[in-house]
Design an enzyme around this catalytic site. Sequence first.
Site, PDB file in Angstrom:
ATOM      1  CG  HIS A 195     -13.621 -20.620  -6.999  1.00  0.00           C
ATOM      2  ND1 HIS A 195     -12.340 -20.128  -7.001  1.00  0.00           N
ATOM      3  CD2 HIS A 195     -14.313 -19.855  -6.107  1.00  0.00           C
ATOM      4  CE1 HIS A 195     -12.251 -19.111  -6.157  1.00  0.00           C
ATOM      5  NE2 HIS A 195     -13.431 -18.924  -5.595  1.00  0.00           N
TER       6      HIS A 195
ATOM      7  CB  CYS B  74     -15.690 -18.608  -3.006  1.00  0.00           C
ATOM      8  SG  CYS B  74     -16.743 -17.621  -4.096  1.00  0.00           S
TER       9      CYS B  74
END
Length: 412
Positions: A317, A335
């Site tokens: 992301h 992440c």
Amino acid sequence: MRHISAYGVGALALVLAAACSSAPRQQTAPQRQQAAPDVWITPSNGTNGVRPDLPILVGTAHGRLKRVTVQAAGKPVVGRLSADRTRWRSVRPMAPGRTYTVTAVVTGPSGETSGTSTFTTVSAAQTFTITELLPKKEVTGETVGVGMPIMITFDRPIADRVSVERNLRVLSSKPVEGAWHWFDDKTVHYRPKRFWPANTKVRVEALLEGTAGGGDVYGDRDLVREFRVGRSQISTADIRTHQMRVERDGRVIRSIPISAGKGGVRKYHTTNGIHLAMSREDVTVMTSPDAGPGDPGYYQLTVYDTVRISNSGEYIHAAPWSVGSQGHANVSHGCVNVSPAHAKWFLDHTLIGDPIIVTGSPRELEPTNGWGQWQESWPQWLRWSALRTGGITESLSGPKHTEVAAQARTGS
């Protein structure tokens, strides 16, 4: 005394000999009768309470099957004819609580004959059905990545896995070796031995109406799903070099600086292994998985242009706050952080089912953590197949066992 000459005795002997012998017969070859063509049908005429998962069989010993027609509730039943045209077999289970009528015509040297059987299958006391089959247009889109598995979930536990697995067909436009794998009594997945070939059309036929699920439980309906595998795009994120390389059809099309999990504790390591793109989201709200408001380590963060890669909260992301570390250091909670521009590009160019391979982490992705099917080796995958074997997909151009034809014929 009367005198008889020697000549007369000899003549008398010849006459007596001739009188005692039979007249010669004309020798003729024996006549071989041609056996009349016969036909047998199973289940036999008048049978009730037939198990739906048993096959319909038709055969002959003294001829060739000219035509076999099977009807149930006004619909034809498809079957296969043997190469010598002496055997016919239905290719799928029957429906529970139905009346079937079979008509067969046999031809042979001595003529033509026919046979008929009408029978009824047992009604199902209970049924099972599919509650979810992925890929699905509404979830994954019609075109998916080369790593996309086929995932089926049932509404009740399946005791007879062998029977169900035998009636799950995968057809493809390009031959692929693959196998089914049971994760539990209600979940079975399919994947190829290697990634799907690019640009492959796939058809899944779950021929479950009448399929035995164990005991007196039978499948209540069929389900058919078609999808397309798109171009081959495989991304590799190296945690040690802080770079992600995107390859399309074997050619690198983009290199992206990243910042992965900072480590220190297990939950802050990005998982190692073959992930798949599970979803594409414009906006995702992320919260700490093991801390609530006011607790140490609690966070709630709105992030943009996200691609989910596991069930444990891992995404690729946009992270504008870590751009300075991307390409140099790992600072995330697990992440894969990329810049806003790279995140938007990756979101726009990713298909659900695209492989995303993470390397360099001490924490392995579990096969059940999201879509981790590729984390198992091929022998491990086959171990949990009810049939314990893989196989080559059937051709997509071959017969469809769920098709409705005007008449199920074996030939004229």
